[in-house]
Design an enzyme around this catalytic site. Structure first.
Site, short mmCIF file in Angstrom:
data_model
loop_
_atom_site.label_atom_id
_atom_site.label_comp_id
_atom_site.label_asym_id
_atom_site.label_seq_id
_atom_site.Cartn_x
_atom_site.Cartn_y
_atom_site.Cartn_z
N HIS A 135 -7.80 -5.26 -11.48
CA HIS A 135 -6.65 -4.69 -10.76
C HIS A 135 -5.37 -4.79 -11.62
O HIS A 135 -4.42 -5.49 -11.25
CB HIS A 135 -6.49 -5.46 -9.44
CG HIS A 135 -5.78 -4.72 -8.37
ND1 HIS A 135 -4.46 -4.37 -8.46
CD2 HIS A 135 -6.21 -4.25 -7.17
CE1 HIS A 135 -4.11 -3.73 -7.35
NE2 HIS A 135 -5.14 -3.64 -6.57
N GLU A 165 -6.68 0.84 -12.48
CA GLU A 165 -7.65 -0.22 -12.23
C GLU A 165 -9.09 0.26 -12.50
O GLU A 165 -9.71 0.90 -11.63
CB GLU A 165 -7.54 -0.68 -10.78
CG GLU A 165 -6.12 -0.95 -10.32
CD GLU A 165 -5.98 -0.91 -8.81
OE1 GLU A 165 -7.00 -1.07 -8.11
OE2 GLU A 165 -4.86 -0.71 -8.31
O1 TA6 Z 1 -6.25 -1.04 -5.63
C1 TA6 Z 1 -5.44 -0.48 -4.64
C2 TA6 Z 1 -5.55 -1.33 -3.38
O2 TA6 Z 1 -6.87 -1.33 -2.90
C3 TA6 Z 1 -4.58 -0.80 -2.36
O3 TA6 Z 1 -5.23 -0.18 -1.28
C4 TA6 Z 1 -3.79 -2.05 -1.95
O4 TA6 Z 1 -4.41 -2.70 -0.88
C5 TA6 Z 1 -3.84 -2.84 -3.25
O5 TA6 Z 1 -5.19 -2.70 -3.67
C6 TA6 Z 1 -3.39 -4.28 -3.16
O6 TA6 Z 1 -4.30 -5.03 -2.41
P1 TA6 Z 1 -3.94 -6.59 -2.13
O7 TA6 Z 1 -5.10 -7.13 -1.36
O8 TA6 Z 1 -3.79 -7.24 -3.49
O9 TA6 Z 1 -2.62 -6.58 -1.40
#
Ligand code: TA6
Length: 305
Positions: free
Chosen positions: A166, A272
């Site tokens: 991420h 990501e």
């Molecule tokens: O990667 C994008 C995502 O899945 C978004 O939908 C948002 O939820 C982001 O990840 C952040 O997620 P988190 O659980 O770190 O707040």
């Protein structure tokens, strides 16, 4: 000192000035400072919110969180007790070894095996290794997933998982563009209904911007991306991460994140690499490796320039 351990942090230093810092908590890279071909001065390349928890109390808002065994809310029956994005980013990993330490760079290997907290929510045996390698203008992060089941059942005791890195890239959200996604199939998670979110779309833009709330899951994506903005850029090369997510919450969603600094959404784009559409499957004894290689592009000709 190319590798230092400072409590729960591992600090990598390259002989030519680049550095990286990794929390054993979540094996989260929380800093990558690198120069470029046009400037030797190391610059922070990742975004970490100033409100991020760095004490192990919750997943880090920024850097490179490791997502495993589920991406987003769990959908696999075996993941039903897990939280969003799985347990890997919130578990304490072990610093196993220094893999490489020479003039070309430095590499360390972190590992995670089932802890009592994990076993309470997830029954499958597994072994994760995360190899982080710092070169002069490059940072590689390789996630190794092994099915360590000793069961010889028929059908085999398969491990089904999703995995994603991420990556929060420090960039001006109002000017950054992500190439080359034109023609790629994607799912738009900003749609207001589940039906609309489950409908695939085709990307029509040559360069994808994040000037508005963006949460797009590109399936079977190219695997090599250029993330560029006026005066800066990174290349991302991914192996086995067949999909890629582009996310920026903008103020609409960013202001609701308690650990997002004020206006933080203006200063990053998440690109990501992941295996998030469907599940990767490993039979007992098999290993899967997902690799992300980040390279500083400044001073290089890139798409759109
Ligand atoms: O990667 C994008 C995502 O899945 C978004 O939908 C948002 O939820 C982001 O990840 C952040 O997620 P988190 O659980 O770190 O707040």
């Amino acid at each position: 000192m190319p590798v230092e351990q400072n409590g729960g942090n591992i600090i990598l230093t390259h002989p030519k000035g680049a550095s990286a810092e990794i929390l054993l908590y979540g094996a989260t890279v929380i800093s990558w400072k690198s120069g470029s071909k046009t400037s030797s001065t190391p610059v922070e390349r990742l975004f970490v919110s100033s409100k991020a928890a760095l004490d192990g109390s919750k997943a880090v808002r920024g850097g490179i969180p490791v997502v495993f065994p589920n991406f987003g809310a769990p959908t696999h029956p075996e993941h039903s007790k897990l939280s969003q994005h799985g347990f890997a980013r919130s578990a304490v990993w072990s610093f196993e070894s220094i893999v490489v330490d020479n003039d070309a760079g430095v590499s360390v290997r972190l590992t995670l095996t089932p802890t009592p907290d994990i076993i309470a929510k997830y029954f499958r045996p597994f072994h994760l290794a995360y190899v982080v390698t710092l070169a002069e203008h490059q940072l590689s992060t390789d996630l190794h997933v092994k099915n360590t089941s000793q069961t010889t059942s028929t059908p085999p005791d398969a491990l089904e998982f999703q995995a994603l890195l991420h990556t929060y890239i420090r960039a001006p959200a109002n000017a950054v563009l992500v190439y080359p996604l034109q023609g790629a199939k994607y799912y738009d998670k900003t749609e207001s209904t589940e039906e609309a979110r489950s409908q695939s779309k085709e990307e029509t833009r040559a360069g994808v911007d994040v000037k508005k709330f963006t949460d797009s899951v590109y399936e079977n994506a190219p695997g090599q991306y250029q993330v560029i903005w006026p005066g800066g850029g990174l290349e991302i090369r991914a192996k086995n991460f067949k999909d890629v997510v582009v996310w920026n919450p903008s103020q609409e969603a960013g202001s609701k994140l308690t650990d997002m600094e004020e206006g933080g959404w203006e200063r990053f784009v998440c690109v990501e690499p992941g295996y998030v559409r469907g599940f990767a499957t490993l039979n007992p004894g098999e290993t899967w490796i997902g690799q992300q290689v980040l390279t500083v592009l400044e001073g290089e000709r890139t798409q759109g320039q």
